[in-house]
Design an enzyme around this catalytic site. Structure first.
Site, short mmCIF file in Angstrom:
data_model
loop_
_atom_site.label_atom_id
_atom_site.label_comp_id
_atom_site.label_asym_id
_atom_site.label_seq_id
_atom_site.Cartn_x
_atom_site.Cartn_y
_atom_site.Cartn_z
N LYS A 11 0.63 -1.46 -0.09
CA LYS A 11 0.01 -0.03 0.09
C LYS A 11 0.84 1.43 0.16
O LYS A 11 2.05 1.15 0.34
CB LYS A 11 -1.16 0.15 0.88
N TYR A 51 -12.11 -2.41 -3.27
CA TYR A 51 -12.70 -2.72 -2.15
C TYR A 51 -14.44 -2.48 -2.14
O TYR A 51 -15.14 -2.25 -0.94
CB TYR A 51 -12.23 -1.70 -1.08
N ASN A 114 -1.58 -0.14 7.20
CA ASN A 114 -1.08 -1.38 7.75
C ASN A 114 0.23 -2.19 6.56
O ASN A 114 0.07 -3.21 6.69
CB ASN A 114 -2.20 -2.55 8.15
N HIS A 117 -1.53 -5.52 1.56
CA HIS A 117 -3.16 -6.42 1.05
C HIS A 117 -3.00 -7.27 1.09
O HIS A 117 -1.95 -7.73 0.00
CB HIS A 117 -3.83 -5.40 -0.07
N GLU A 128 -9.50 -10.17 -8.09
CA GLU A 128 -8.98 -9.06 -7.37
C GLU A 128 -7.79 -8.21 -8.70
O GLU A 128 -7.28 -8.35 -9.66
CB GLU A 128 -8.29 -8.94 -6.54
P1 DAT Z 1 -7.94 -6.79 5.19
O1 DAT Z 1 -6.92 -5.80 4.77
O2 DAT Z 1 -7.46 -7.28 6.01
O3 DAT Z 1 -8.35 -7.82 4.17
P2 DAT Z 1 -10.10 -5.72 5.61
O4 DAT Z 1 -10.76 -6.33 3.99
O5 DAT Z 1 -10.86 -6.08 6.58
O6 DAT Z 1 -9.08 -6.77 6.16
O7 DAT Z 1 -10.33 -3.82 5.93
C1 DAT Z 1 -9.79 -3.34 4.46
C2 DAT Z 1 -8.30 -2.59 4.66
O8 DAT Z 1 -9.03 -1.40 5.55
C3 DAT Z 1 -7.56 -2.91 6.26
O9 DAT Z 1 -6.60 -3.53 5.86
C4 DAT Z 1 -7.71 -1.64 6.68
C5 DAT Z 1 -8.81 -0.90 7.05
N1 DAT Z 1 -10.47 -0.65 7.41
C6 DAT Z 1 -10.65 -2.33 7.95
N2 DAT Z 1 -11.05 -2.34 9.08
C7 DAT Z 1 -10.97 -0.97 9.69
C8 DAT Z 1 -11.86 0.27 10.88
N3 DAT Z 1 -12.04 -0.06 11.64
N4 DAT Z 1 -11.47 1.18 10.79
C9 DAT Z 1 -10.62 1.75 9.85
N5 DAT Z 1 -9.95 0.98 8.72
C10 DAT Z 1 -10.65 0.05 8.69
MG MG Z 2 -9.67 -7.97 2.95
#
Ligand code: DAT
Ligand code: MG
Length: 152
Positions: A11, A51, A114, A117, A128
């Site tokens: 990212k 997303y 973080n 991805h 994706e």
């Molecule tokens: P991942 O990236 O582990 O697949 P995800 O698909 O649940 O996680 O979410 C996508 C991204 O969105 C994640 O890397 C960080 C952000 N994110 C997720 N939950 C969040 C939250 N509650 N507040 C802020 N950012 C969040």
């Molecule tokens: Mg995800």
């Protein structure tokens, strides 16, 4: 027949912080095979498609803003159980819960920064890969000579 493929991206925070080499190295050393790689700027339209599952959530707008805020490095990795394996290399979504030794556990502190991805299932991976890469950007029919030392 090709083994499972998964989508991974460094990212904008990871690129900005100079972590691209370290992050790619984790997947290489684990034994996955790199079959697609490009640095790119994500457009708002691509970000919203990628997303899509998070549309309507309170963090969605911030997430789109963040992922489009600078270049990313998009990759496709291939190997036995590539998706689950890559998710384990990456670590828990929230870096505060990510185990040491994982990318997020070693390099990140904040949920919104973080670093990397990874697709959450083989089905997501297929979707994706399809939105980030054209067919001719992926390497086909390349058999690494070391493969027999990595998987039976
Ligand atoms: P991942 O990236 O582990 O697949 P995800 O698909 O649940 O996680 O979410 C996508 C991204 O969105 C994640 O890397 C960080 C952000 N994110 C997720 N939950 C969040 C939250 N509650 N507040 C802020 N950012 C969040
Ligand atoms: Mg995800």
């Amino acid at each position: 027949m090709a083994e499972e493929r998964t989508f991974v991206a460094v990212k904008p925070d990871g690129v900005e912080r100079g972590l691209v080499g370290d992050i790619i190295g984790r997947f290489e050393k684990r034994g996955l095979k790199l079959v697609g790689l490009k640095m790119m700027q994500v457009t708002p339209a691509l970000a919203q498609e990628h997303y899509g599952e998070h549309k309507g959530k309170p963090f969605f707008d911030g997430l789109i803003k963040f992922i489009t805020s600078g270049p990313i490095v998009a990759m496709v990795w291939e190997g036995k159980n590539a998706t689950g394996l890559a998710r384990n290399v990456i670590g828990a979504t929230n870096p505060k819960d990510a185990a040491p030794g994982t990318i997020r556990g070693d390099f990140a502190v904040d949920l919104g920064r973080n670093a990397v991805h990874g697709s959450d299932s083989p089905t997501s991976a297929e979707r994706e890969i399809g939105i980030f890469f054209k067919k001719d950007e992926l390497i086909e029919g390349w058999d690494r000579t070391i493969h027999k030392w990595i998987a039976e």
